[in-house]
Design a protein around this motif. Structure first.
Motif, mmCIF file in Angstrom:
data_model
loop_
_atom_site.group_PDB
_atom_site.id
_atom_site.type_symbol
_atom_site.label_atom_id
_atom_site.label_comp_id
_atom_site.label_asym_id
_atom_site.label_seq_id
_atom_site.Cartn_x
_atom_site.Cartn_y
_atom_site.Cartn_z
ATOM 1 N N THR A 111 65.049 68.430 21.792
ATOM 2 C CA THR A 111 64.919 69.409 22.846
ATOM 3 C C THR A 111 65.697 70.000 23.413
ATOM 4 N N TYR A 112 66.032 71.662 23.285
ATOM 5 C CA TYR A 112 67.278 71.978 23.638
ATOM 6 C C TYR A 112 67.695 72.898 24.765
ATOM 7 N N GLN A 113 68.662 73.156 25.390
ATOM 8 C CA GLN A 113 68.693 74.365 26.147
ATOM 9 C C GLN A 113 69.507 75.189 25.850
ATOM 10 N N THR A 163 62.771 72.036 19.487
ATOM 11 C CA THR A 163 62.273 73.255 21.053
ATOM 12 C C THR A 163 63.645 73.695 21.345
ATOM 13 N N LEU A 164 63.999 74.833 21.536
ATOM 14 C CA LEU A 164 65.044 75.383 21.989
ATOM 15 C C LEU A 164 64.755 76.320 23.116
ATOM 16 N N LYS A 165 64.883 76.104 24.072
ATOM 17 C CA LYS A 165 64.760 76.950 25.710
ATOM 18 C C LYS A 165 66.095 77.979 26.186
ATOM 19 N N SER A 190 58.457 82.440 22.844
ATOM 20 C CA SER A 190 57.748 83.572 23.813
ATOM 21 C C SER A 190 57.847 82.427 24.465
ATOM 22 N N ASN A 191 57.029 83.640 26.438
ATOM 23 C CA ASN A 191 57.540 82.832 27.614
ATOM 24 C C ASN A 191 56.493 81.405 27.651
ATOM 25 N N ASP A 192 57.163 80.749 28.428
ATOM 26 C CA ASP A 192 55.888 79.425 28.621
ATOM 27 C C ASP A 192 55.181 79.739 30.111
ATOM 28 N N GLU A 197 61.100 80.154 32.284
ATOM 29 C CA GLU A 197 61.457 80.178 30.497
ATOM 30 C C GLU A 197 61.061 80.729 28.969
ATOM 31 N N MET A 198 61.671 80.846 28.414
ATOM 32 C CA MET A 198 61.514 81.731 26.997
ATOM 33 C C MET A 198 61.497 79.986 26.236
ATOM 34 N N VAL A 199 60.289 79.761 25.195
ATOM 35 C CA VAL A 199 60.657 78.917 24.304
ATOM 36 C C VAL A 199 60.402 79.146 22.836
ATOM 37 N N TRP A 200 61.368 78.244 22.312
ATOM 38 C CA TRP A 200 60.708 78.850 20.364
ATOM 39 C C TRP A 200 60.763 77.316 20.379
ATOM 40 N N VAL A 201 59.622 76.981 19.170
ATOM 41 C CA VAL A 201 60.346 75.720 18.309
ATOM 42 C C VAL A 201 59.843 75.644 17.048
#
Length: 204
Positions: A111-113, A163-165, A190-192, A197-201
């Motif tokens: 999990t990364y920001q 996961t990248l946020k 996509s928006n959480d 946040e927007m999140v890519w998984v």
């Protein structure tokens, strides 16, 4: 930027280390005037990475031999709710931490920001940002899903997603047509549920 080496849409995009040889070129890169509220100055971001943010890494974005951008990523930390030992094995290091209560924090594997992402104003619109972000996603998946293992109360399971946020707090400060939301959506974010946040998984 040297016009003889000015990159084109056909340039090869790579993520490279920031070193004593290229850091001065990185800090001179700047976004468009109307994007200044979206990213901190590069020199400020580099100093924050160096002195205040453990478990973060930075990369220069190169088009052929020319630096055209910069990114900084932070591994997310979460409070440990139970006694647990967390082991993250990467190509660079092995990090192990134990938590006994919620007052302590541990890095969360996979999990990364995304703290900072910028392309120089002279090189925007050439697809460099998209290619760089796709490479970042691929590298994070390779790093976190291959070898991260979480053990809790003798039950072990392999990490299977990355996961990248990215925070959307600053998006409202620019005109909707200039919002980075469109860019991040084009590379799978996509928006959480919170809208913050927007999140890519990863699909692995």
């Amino acid at each position: 930027m040297d016009p003889i080496l000015f990159p084109t849409r056909q340039s090869t995009i790579t993520l490279q280390d920031i070193t004593t040889d290229n850091w001065h070129r990185i800090i001179r890169l700047v976004v468009n005037k109307d994007q200044l509220t979206l990213v901190p100055p590069n020199v400020e971001s580099l100093c924050e990475h160096q002195f205040h943010l453990p478990q973060s890494f930075v990369k220069a974005i190169y088009a052929d031999s020319t630096p055209v951008g910069y990114l900084r990523v932070q591994q997310v930390q979460e409070a440990c709710a139970t006694d647990a030992t967390l082991t993250t094995i990467t190509s660079a290091s092995i990090i192990t931490s134990s938590c006994a209560n919620t007052d302590r924090k541990s890095t969360l594997p996979g999990t990364y920001q995304l703290q900072c992402f910028m392309i120089d104003q002279a090189c925007q619109g050439l697809g460099f940002g998209t290619k760089a972000l796709v490479q970042l996603q691929e590298q994070l998946v390779a790093q976190s899903t291959t070898s991260a293992i979480v053990e809790e109360k003798a039950a072990a399971y392999s990490l299977t997603t990355t996961t990248l946020k990215v925070s959307t707090a600053l998006f409202a400060k620019v005109h909707p047509d200039d919002s980075p939301e469109h860019f991040f959506a084009s590379v799978g974010f996509s928006n959480d549920s919170t809208g913050k946040e927007m999140v890519w998984v990863s699909r692995s």
